[in-house]
Design a protein around this motif. Structure first.
Motif, PDB file in Angstrom:
ATOM      1  N   SER A 109      24.976  37.314  50.292  1.00 41.37           N
ATOM      2  CA  SER A 109      25.154  35.857  50.254  1.00 41.37           C
ATOM      3  C   SER A 109      25.705  35.336  51.578  1.00 41.37           C
ATOM      4  CB  SER A 109      26.113  35.474  49.118  1.00 41.37           C
ATOM      5  OG  SER A 109      25.561  35.795  47.859  1.00 41.37           O
ATOM      6  N   TYR A 113      23.921  32.655  54.221  1.00 37.81           N
ATOM      7  CA  TYR A 113      24.501  31.434  54.782  1.00 37.81           C
ATOM      8  C   TYR A 113      24.265  31.360  56.290  1.00 37.81           C
ATOM      9  CZ  TYR A 113      27.053  29.625  50.701  1.00 37.81           C
ATOM     10  OH  TYR A 113      27.380  29.065  49.490  1.00 37.81           O
ATOM     11  N   ASN A 115      21.610  32.599  57.758  1.00 34.90           N
ATOM     12  CA  ASN A 115      20.165  32.797  57.981  1.00 34.90           C
ATOM     13  C   ASN A 115      19.849  34.189  58.522  1.00 34.90           C
ATOM     14  OD1 ASN A 115      19.398  30.113  57.209  1.00 34.90           O
ATOM     15  ND2 ASN A 115      20.128  29.381  59.195  1.00 34.90           N
ATOM     16  N   ARG A 215      32.751  29.311  48.462  1.00 34.62           N
ATOM     17  CA  ARG A 215      31.514  28.954  49.160  1.00 34.62           C
ATOM     18  C   ARG A 215      31.809  28.557  50.604  1.00 34.62           C
ATOM     19  NH1 ARG A 215      30.736  26.564  44.093  1.00 34.62           N
ATOM     20  NH2 ARG A 215      28.985  27.434  42.914  1.00 34.62           N
ATOM     21  N   GLU A 216      32.917  27.837  50.786  1.00 28.80           N
ATOM     22  CA  GLU A 216      33.274  27.393  52.137  1.00 28.80           C
ATOM     23  C   GLU A 216      33.557  28.583  53.045  1.00 28.80           C
ATOM     24  OE1 GLU A 216      33.993  24.086  49.336  1.00 28.80           O
ATOM     25  OE2 GLU A 216      34.484  26.233  49.342  1.00 28.80           O
ATOM     26  N   ASN A 219      30.258  30.357  53.872  1.00 28.98           N
ATOM     27  CA  ASN A 219      29.522  29.551  54.847  1.00 28.98           C
ATOM     28  C   ASN A 219      30.095  29.745  56.250  1.00 28.98           C
ATOM     29  OD1 ASN A 219      27.573  27.657  55.697  1.00 28.98           O
ATOM     30  ND2 ASN A 219      29.020  25.965  55.471  1.00 28.98           N
ATOM     31  N   GLY A 222      29.480  33.492  57.358  1.00 29.35           N
ATOM     32  CA  GLY A 222      28.051  33.723  57.581  1.00 29.35           C
ATOM     33  C   GLY A 222      27.549  33.058  58.850  1.00 29.35           C
ATOM     34  N   LYS A 223      27.913  31.805  59.036  1.00 30.60           N
ATOM     35  CA  LYS A 223      27.462  31.089  60.238  1.00 30.60           C
ATOM     36  C   LYS A 223      28.172  31.610  61.492  1.00 30.60           C
ATOM     37  CE  LYS A 223      25.565  26.857  58.264  1.00 30.60           C
ATOM     38  NZ  LYS A 223      25.365  27.378  56.911  1.00 30.60           N
ATOM     39  N   LEU A 246      33.482  23.763  60.216  1.00 31.22           N
ATOM     40  CA  LEU A 246      33.507  24.644  59.048  1.00 31.22           C
ATOM     41  C   LEU A 246      34.909  25.178  58.795  1.00 31.22           C
ATOM     42  CD1 LEU A 246      30.173  26.635  59.551  1.00 31.22           C
ATOM     43  CD2 LEU A 246      30.590  24.562  58.227  1.00 31.22           C
ATOM     44  N   ASP A 249      36.565  22.505  56.931  1.00 25.91           N
ATOM     45  CA  ASP A 249      36.084  22.488  55.539  1.00 25.91           C
ATOM     46  C   ASP A 249      36.858  23.501  54.699  1.00 25.91           C
ATOM     47  OD1 ASP A 249      34.259  20.520  56.034  1.00 25.91           O
ATOM     48  OD2 ASP A 249      32.516  21.854  56.178  1.00 25.91           O
TER      49      ASP A 249
END
Length: 397
Positions: A109, A113, A115, A215-216, A219, A222-223, A246, A249
Protein backbone atom coordinates in the motif's frame (compact mmCIF):
# COMPACT_ATOMS: atom_id res chain seq x y z
CA UNK A 1 22.20 -15.04 -14.78
CA UNK A 2 24.80 -17.77 -14.37
CA UNK A 3 27.26 -15.38 -12.78
CA UNK A 4 24.68 -14.03 -10.32
CA UNK A 5 23.41 -17.50 -9.45
CA UNK A 6 26.95 -18.82 -9.04
CA UNK A 7 27.72 -16.04 -6.56
CA UNK A 8 24.47 -16.69 -4.71
CA UNK A 9 25.20 -20.41 -4.50
CA UNK A 10 28.66 -19.83 -3.01
CA UNK A 11 27.14 -17.36 -0.58
CA UNK A 12 24.44 -19.85 0.41
CA UNK A 13 27.00 -22.62 1.00
CA UNK A 14 28.94 -20.43 3.41
CA UNK A 15 25.86 -18.94 5.10
CA UNK A 16 24.21 -22.31 5.73
CA UNK A 17 27.39 -23.51 7.45
CA UNK A 18 27.46 -20.41 9.64
CA UNK A 19 23.86 -20.98 10.75
CA UNK A 20 24.26 -24.72 11.21
CA UNK A 21 27.27 -24.10 13.43
CA UNK A 22 25.37 -21.57 15.49
CA UNK A 23 22.31 -23.82 15.76
CA UNK A 24 24.59 -26.55 17.12
CA UNK A 25 26.12 -24.15 19.63
CA UNK A 26 22.68 -23.10 20.87
CA UNK A 27 21.35 -26.63 21.45
CA UNK A 28 21.63 -26.36 25.23
CA UNK A 29 20.46 -22.76 25.53
CA UNK A 30 17.04 -21.12 25.65
CA UNK A 31 17.57 -19.93 22.07
CA UNK A 32 17.45 -23.54 20.82
CA UNK A 33 13.70 -23.17 20.19
CA UNK A 34 14.41 -20.45 17.60
CA UNK A 35 17.22 -21.97 15.54
CA UNK A 36 15.15 -22.76 12.47
CA UNK A 37 16.58 -20.52 9.75
CA UNK A 38 15.61 -19.40 6.27
CA UNK A 39 15.46 -16.41 3.98
CA UNK A 40 12.21 -15.24 2.39
CA UNK A 41 11.74 -14.76 -1.39
CA UNK A 42 13.09 -17.35 -3.83
CA UNK A 43 16.53 -16.10 -4.86
CA UNK A 44 16.88 -18.77 -7.56
CA UNK A 45 14.29 -16.89 -9.64
CA UNK A 46 16.50 -13.86 -10.09
CA UNK A 47 18.03 -13.60 -13.54
CA UNK A 48 19.63 -10.20 -12.89
CA UNK A 49 20.15 -7.69 -10.08
CA UNK A 50 16.76 -6.79 -8.59
CA UNK A 51 15.38 -3.26 -8.58
CA UNK A 52 14.82 -3.36 -4.82
CA UNK A 53 15.74 -5.43 -1.78
CA UNK A 54 13.37 -5.27 1.17
CA UNK A 55 15.05 -6.17 4.45
CA UNK A 56 13.23 -6.77 7.74
CA UNK A 57 14.81 -7.86 11.02
CA UNK A 58 14.14 -11.61 11.10
CA UNK A 59 11.39 -14.18 10.39
CA UNK A 60 8.55 -13.75 12.89
CA UNK A 61 7.89 -17.35 13.85
CA UNK A 62 9.42 -20.05 16.04
CA UNK A 63 10.92 -23.51 15.84
CA UNK A 64 14.26 -25.21 16.34
CA UNK A 65 16.58 -26.46 13.63
CA UNK A 66 16.04 -30.10 14.59
CA UNK A 67 12.30 -29.63 14.08
CA UNK A 68 12.88 -27.88 10.76
CA UNK A 69 14.90 -30.82 9.42
CA UNK A 70 11.95 -33.18 9.86
CA UNK A 71 9.16 -30.74 8.92
CA UNK A 72 7.51 -31.95 5.70
CA UNK A 73 6.99 -28.38 4.50
CA UNK A 74 10.74 -27.92 4.14
CA UNK A 75 11.31 -31.25 2.39
CA UNK A 76 14.79 -31.63 3.87
CA UNK A 77 16.85 -34.78 4.30
CA UNK A 78 16.91 -35.13 8.11
CA UNK A 79 20.52 -36.36 7.94
CA UNK A 80 21.79 -33.50 5.76
CA UNK A 81 19.51 -30.76 7.02
CA UNK A 82 19.47 -27.40 5.26
CA UNK A 83 21.35 -27.22 1.96
CA UNK A 84 22.48 -24.26 -0.12
CA UNK A 85 19.96 -25.08 -2.87
CA UNK A 86 17.03 -25.31 -0.45
CA UNK A 87 18.15 -22.21 1.41
CA UNK A 88 18.18 -20.13 -1.78
CA UNK A 89 14.59 -21.17 -2.50
CA UNK A 90 13.54 -19.28 0.61
CA UNK A 91 10.40 -19.58 2.68
CA UNK A 92 8.11 -22.24 1.13
CA UNK A 93 5.09 -20.19 2.23
CA UNK A 94 6.27 -16.87 0.80
CA UNK A 95 4.42 -17.03 -2.53
CA UNK A 96 1.17 -18.43 -1.14
CA UNK A 97 1.02 -16.52 2.16
CA UNK A 98 2.67 -13.12 1.67
CA UNK A 99 -0.59 -11.46 0.60
CA UNK A 100 -1.96 -12.31 4.07
CA UNK A 101 0.94 -10.75 5.96
CA UNK A 102 0.21 -7.31 7.43
CA UNK A 103 3.84 -6.44 6.79
CA UNK A 104 3.57 -7.17 3.07
CA UNK A 105 0.12 -5.71 2.51
CA UNK A 106 1.05 -2.45 4.21
CA UNK A 107 4.35 -2.23 2.33
CA UNK A 108 2.50 -2.74 -0.92
CA UNK A 109 0.00 0.00 0.00
CA UNK A 110 2.83 2.41 0.86
CA UNK A 111 4.54 1.80 -2.47
CA UNK A 112 1.20 2.24 -4.25
CA UNK A 113 0.89 5.70 -2.69
CA UNK A 114 4.26 6.46 -4.27
CA UNK A 115 3.28 4.96 -7.65
CA UNK A 116 5.90 2.25 -7.13
CA UNK A 117 3.55 -0.67 -6.48
CA UNK A 118 4.45 -2.22 -9.82
CA UNK A 119 7.86 -3.19 -8.42
CA UNK A 120 6.30 -5.89 -6.23
CA UNK A 121 4.16 -7.32 -9.04
CA UNK A 122 7.04 -9.14 -10.73
CA UNK A 123 9.33 -11.45 -8.74
CA UNK A 124 12.32 -10.48 -10.92
CA UNK A 125 12.10 -6.91 -9.60
CA UNK A 126 12.65 -7.56 -5.91
CA UNK A 127 14.12 -9.73 -3.18
CA UNK A 128 12.71 -9.90 0.33
CA UNK A 129 15.16 -10.98 3.01
CA UNK A 130 16.09 -10.54 6.66
CA UNK A 131 18.96 -9.12 8.64
CA UNK A 132 19.03 -12.36 10.67
CA UNK A 133 17.67 -15.66 9.32
CA UNK A 134 16.89 -17.31 12.67
CA UNK A 135 13.17 -17.16 13.45
CA UNK A 136 11.79 -15.71 16.68
CA UNK A 137 8.24 -14.63 17.56
CA UNK A 138 9.62 -11.19 18.48
CA UNK A 139 12.76 -9.41 17.35
CA UNK A 140 13.65 -8.64 20.98
CA UNK A 141 14.44 -12.33 21.41
CA UNK A 142 17.54 -11.86 19.25
CA UNK A 143 20.56 -11.17 21.42
CA UNK A 144 23.24 -8.74 20.35
CA UNK A 145 25.61 -11.70 20.05
CA UNK A 146 23.29 -13.48 17.60
CA UNK A 147 22.77 -10.32 15.53
CA UNK A 148 26.48 -9.53 15.30
CA UNK A 149 27.35 -13.05 14.13
CA UNK A 150 24.50 -13.43 11.66
CA UNK A 151 24.00 -10.01 10.07
CA UNK A 152 27.33 -9.97 8.14
CA UNK A 153 25.96 -12.83 6.01
CA UNK A 154 23.07 -10.62 4.92
CA UNK A 155 25.39 -7.68 4.23
CA UNK A 156 27.30 -9.97 1.88
CA UNK A 157 24.03 -10.98 0.19
CA UNK A 158 23.14 -7.32 -0.40
CA UNK A 159 26.54 -6.79 -1.98
CA UNK A 160 25.93 -9.66 -4.40
CA UNK A 161 22.39 -8.56 -5.28
CA UNK A 162 23.51 -4.93 -5.74
CA UNK A 163 19.96 -3.52 -6.14
CA UNK A 164 19.04 0.01 -7.17
CA UNK A 165 17.81 0.65 -3.65
CA UNK A 166 17.25 -1.10 -0.33
CA UNK A 167 14.29 -0.62 2.01
CA UNK A 168 15.10 -1.25 5.68
CA UNK A 169 11.96 -1.99 7.68
CA UNK A 170 12.33 -0.78 11.25
CA UNK A 171 14.93 1.19 13.14
CA UNK A 172 16.81 -1.83 14.48
CA UNK A 173 17.34 -3.13 10.94
CA UNK A 174 18.68 0.21 9.74
CA UNK A 175 20.87 0.82 12.79
CA UNK A 176 22.56 -2.59 12.56
CA UNK A 177 23.00 -2.21 8.80
CA UNK A 178 24.70 1.17 9.23
CA UNK A 179 26.94 -0.13 12.01
CA UNK A 180 28.14 -3.17 10.07
CA UNK A 181 28.44 -1.44 6.71
CA UNK A 182 30.11 1.68 8.09
CA UNK A 183 27.33 3.86 6.67
CA UNK A 184 26.03 7.08 8.23
CA UNK A 185 22.27 7.52 8.58
CA UNK A 186 20.78 10.85 7.53
CA UNK A 187 17.37 11.73 8.96
CA UNK A 188 14.99 13.16 6.35
CA UNK A 189 11.70 13.21 8.27
CA UNK A 190 12.09 12.42 11.95
CA UNK A 191 10.42 9.16 12.87
CA UNK A 192 9.42 8.43 9.27
CA UNK A 193 12.26 8.36 6.75
CA UNK A 194 16.05 8.34 6.75
CA UNK A 195 18.64 7.31 4.18
CA UNK A 196 22.24 6.35 3.64
CA UNK A 197 24.39 5.28 0.71
CA UNK A 198 26.35 2.07 0.47
CA UNK A 199 28.27 0.69 -2.51
CA UNK A 200 26.48 3.21 -4.77
CA UNK A 201 23.13 1.92 -3.50
CA UNK A 202 20.49 4.12 -1.88
CA UNK A 203 19.33 2.66 1.45
CA UNK A 204 16.02 3.96 2.83
CA UNK A 205 14.71 3.39 6.35
CA UNK A 206 11.00 3.53 7.12
CA UNK A 207 9.02 2.46 10.20
CA UNK A 208 8.41 -1.30 10.22
CA UNK A 209 5.34 -2.06 8.14
CA UNK A 210 4.01 -4.50 10.72
CA UNK A 211 3.02 -1.44 12.77
CA UNK A 212 -0.13 0.62 12.26
CA UNK A 213 0.04 3.37 9.61
CA UNK A 214 -2.63 6.01 9.07
CA UNK A 215 -3.48 6.88 5.46
CA UNK A 216 -1.66 10.18 5.90
CA UNK A 217 1.49 8.39 7.06
CA UNK A 218 1.36 5.87 4.21
CA UNK A 219 0.93 8.72 1.74
CA UNK A 220 3.86 10.64 3.22
CA UNK A 221 6.21 7.65 3.37
CA UNK A 222 5.18 6.31 -0.05
CA UNK A 223 5.63 9.63 -1.82
CA UNK A 224 8.87 10.22 0.10
CA UNK A 225 10.26 6.90 -1.15
CA UNK A 226 9.18 7.81 -4.68
CA UNK A 227 10.97 11.18 -4.48
CA UNK A 228 14.15 9.47 -3.27
CA UNK A 229 13.79 6.84 -6.00
CA UNK A 230 13.68 9.63 -8.60
CA UNK A 231 16.27 11.89 -6.93
CA UNK A 232 18.52 9.74 -4.70
CA UNK A 233 20.90 12.62 -3.92
CA UNK A 234 18.29 15.30 -3.28
CA UNK A 235 19.50 17.59 -0.44
CA UNK A 236 17.71 17.11 2.87
CA UNK A 237 16.41 20.70 2.89
CA UNK A 238 14.98 20.38 -0.62
CA UNK A 239 13.44 17.01 0.24
CA UNK A 240 11.77 18.47 3.33
CA UNK A 241 10.44 21.44 1.37
CA UNK A 242 8.87 19.23 -1.29
CA UNK A 243 7.34 16.95 1.34
CA UNK A 244 6.22 19.71 3.74
CA UNK A 245 2.51 19.72 2.65
CA UNK A 246 2.27 16.00 3.43
CA UNK A 247 4.22 16.44 6.66
CA UNK A 248 1.66 19.05 7.73
CA UNK A 249 -1.20 16.70 6.76
CA UNK A 250 0.24 14.02 9.03
CA UNK A 251 0.81 16.52 11.83
CA UNK A 252 -2.82 17.66 11.67
CA UNK A 253 -3.95 14.05 11.68
CA UNK A 254 -1.99 13.32 14.84
CA UNK A 255 -3.27 16.43 16.58
CA UNK A 256 -6.92 15.87 15.67
CA UNK A 257 -9.22 14.00 18.07
CA UNK A 258 -9.10 10.28 17.30
CA UNK A 259 -12.38 8.43 17.06
CA UNK A 260 -10.93 4.93 16.51
CA UNK A 261 -9.55 3.34 19.69
CA UNK A 262 -7.11 1.30 17.60
CA UNK A 263 -5.78 4.41 15.86
CA UNK A 264 -5.47 6.16 19.20
CA UNK A 265 -3.46 3.32 20.74
CA UNK A 266 -0.99 3.26 17.88
CA UNK A 267 -0.80 7.06 17.72
CA UNK A 268 0.00 7.29 21.45
CA UNK A 269 2.72 4.64 21.27
CA UNK A 270 4.28 6.25 18.20
CA UNK A 271 4.16 9.78 19.59
CA UNK A 272 5.45 8.70 23.01
CA UNK A 273 8.52 7.05 21.44
CA UNK A 274 9.24 10.15 19.36
CA UNK A 275 8.81 12.53 22.28
CA UNK A 276 11.13 10.45 24.47
CA UNK A 277 13.80 10.63 21.76
CA UNK A 278 13.32 14.39 21.51
CA UNK A 279 13.92 14.57 25.27
CA UNK A 280 17.19 12.65 24.68
CA UNK A 281 16.12 9.42 26.31
CA UNK A 282 18.15 6.70 24.63
CA UNK A 283 16.39 3.49 23.57
CA UNK A 284 17.28 0.55 25.80
CA UNK A 285 15.52 -2.08 23.69
CA UNK A 286 13.78 -2.05 20.31
CA UNK A 287 10.95 -4.56 20.62
CA UNK A 288 9.20 -3.46 22.67
CA UNK A 289 10.83 -0.04 22.54
CA UNK A 290 11.87 0.79 26.11
CA UNK A 291 13.47 3.89 27.58
CA UNK A 292 15.39 4.18 30.87
CA UNK A 293 13.61 6.09 33.62
CA UNK A 294 16.60 5.93 35.96
CA UNK A 295 19.44 3.54 36.77
CA UNK A 296 16.96 0.79 37.66
CA UNK A 297 13.74 1.17 35.66
CA UNK A 298 12.55 1.05 32.05
CA UNK A 299 9.30 2.40 30.61
CA UNK A 300 7.38 1.52 27.45
CA UNK A 301 3.94 2.20 26.00
CA UNK A 302 2.03 -0.64 24.34
CA UNK A 303 -0.56 -0.45 21.57
CA UNK A 304 -2.28 -3.80 22.21
CA UNK A 305 -5.85 -4.13 23.49
CA UNK A 306 -4.63 -3.46 27.03
CA UNK A 307 -2.88 -0.27 25.83
CA UNK A 308 -0.86 0.82 28.83
CA UNK A 309 2.24 2.44 30.25
CA UNK A 310 4.50 -0.38 31.42
CA UNK A 311 7.40 -0.20 33.87
CA UNK A 312 9.90 -2.90 34.82
CA UNK A 313 13.48 -3.22 36.00
CA UNK A 314 16.35 -3.21 33.53
CA UNK A 315 17.56 -6.35 35.29
CA UNK A 316 14.44 -8.19 34.12
CA UNK A 317 16.31 -9.11 30.94
CA UNK A 318 19.68 -9.65 32.63
CA UNK A 319 18.18 -11.93 35.29
CA UNK A 320 16.62 -14.26 32.76
CA UNK A 321 13.18 -12.65 33.09
CA UNK A 322 12.56 -13.76 36.68
CA UNK A 323 8.90 -13.04 37.36
CA UNK A 324 7.68 -10.46 39.84
CA UNK A 325 5.85 -12.27 42.65
CA UNK A 326 3.76 -10.89 45.50
CA UNK A 327 4.51 -13.97 47.62
CA UNK A 328 8.30 -13.66 47.49
CA UNK A 329 10.04 -11.76 50.27
CA UNK A 330 13.33 -11.40 48.42
CA UNK A 331 12.16 -9.34 45.42
CA UNK A 332 14.38 -6.46 46.60
CA UNK A 333 17.38 -8.79 46.34
CA UNK A 334 16.44 -9.73 42.79
CA UNK A 335 15.33 -6.27 41.63
CA UNK A 336 16.78 -3.14 43.33
CA UNK A 337 14.30 -1.22 45.51
CA UNK A 338 11.47 -3.34 44.13
CA UNK A 339 9.08 -2.93 47.05
CA UNK A 340 9.60 0.83 47.31
CA UNK A 341 9.15 1.36 43.58
CA UNK A 342 6.01 -0.81 43.75
CA UNK A 343 4.63 1.37 46.52
CA UNK A 344 5.28 4.54 44.50
CA UNK A 345 3.53 3.10 41.44
CA UNK A 346 0.64 1.78 43.48
CA UNK A 347 0.01 5.30 44.79
CA UNK A 348 -0.13 6.47 41.17
CA UNK A 349 -2.83 3.88 40.37
CA UNK A 350 -0.58 1.38 38.60
CA UNK A 351 -1.43 -2.31 38.73
CA UNK A 352 1.52 -3.87 40.54
CA UNK A 353 3.26 -7.02 39.29
CA UNK A 354 0.93 -7.16 36.29
CA UNK A 355 1.02 -10.62 34.70
CA UNK A 356 4.15 -11.15 36.83
CA UNK A 357 6.29 -9.58 34.08
CA UNK A 358 5.83 -5.87 34.86
CA UNK A 359 6.63 -3.99 38.04
CA UNK A 360 3.60 -1.87 37.22
CA UNK A 361 1.19 -1.05 34.38
CA UNK A 362 -1.34 1.74 33.97
CA UNK A 363 -3.98 1.96 31.26
CA UNK A 364 -3.65 4.95 28.95
CA UNK A 365 -7.35 5.60 29.69
CA UNK A 366 -6.29 6.79 33.14
CA UNK A 367 -4.17 9.63 31.74
CA UNK A 368 -5.84 12.97 31.06
CA UNK A 369 -6.17 14.28 27.52
CA UNK A 370 -8.54 14.40 24.56
CA UNK A 371 -6.07 13.37 21.87
CA UNK A 372 -2.75 11.57 21.46
CA UNK A 373 -0.68 14.72 22.00
CA UNK A 374 -2.37 15.60 25.28
CA UNK A 375 -2.34 12.01 26.59
CA UNK A 376 1.35 11.56 25.77
CA UNK A 377 2.06 14.88 27.50
CA UNK A 378 0.35 13.54 30.63
CA UNK A 379 2.29 10.26 30.45
CA UNK A 380 5.65 12.01 30.11
CA UNK A 381 4.81 14.41 32.94
CA UNK A 382 4.11 11.45 35.21
CA UNK A 383 7.15 9.36 34.32
CA UNK A 384 9.38 12.38 34.85
CA UNK A 385 8.02 12.60 38.40
CA UNK A 386 8.66 8.88 38.89
CA UNK A 387 12.22 9.19 37.61
CA UNK A 388 12.92 12.10 39.99
CA UNK A 389 11.40 10.45 43.05
CA UNK A 390 13.98 10.02 45.83
CA UNK A 391 14.02 6.64 47.52
CA UNK A 392 14.60 6.08 51.18
CA UNK A 393 16.79 3.04 50.45
CA UNK A 394 20.50 3.57 50.74
CA UNK A 395 21.36 1.59 47.65
CA UNK A 396 19.78 4.08 45.26
CA UNK A 397 23.01 5.86 44.37
Amino acid sequence: MDNLQEKLHIWALNTVEVYKTMAKEEENTSFNSYTSFYTQSDLTRLSSNPEIVIMATNPGSAGGYQEQKTNINWNLDPKKGMTADKFLQGNPFFISEKAKWHLWRRLNSILQYGNLGHILEESQNYAYTNLVFFNTPKACQLSQRIIERCAPCTIELLSILSPKFILCLGELTMDVFCKLSGSIKETLIKGELSRTYWNNTLVIHLPHTSKFYSREEMNLVGKGICLLYQKPSIPQSEFYTEMSPLIEDLKRKKEAPVTSSKELRYAIEDLFNKKMEELHYEKFRYNPICFPLNEHLLVSVSHDNKASVNIRHRDFYINGKIHYRQDLNNMDEIYPNCSEYASILRDLDYTIYAENVWLGTKSIKKFRGNNATEIVGSIIEEIKKISMTKLSSNDNK
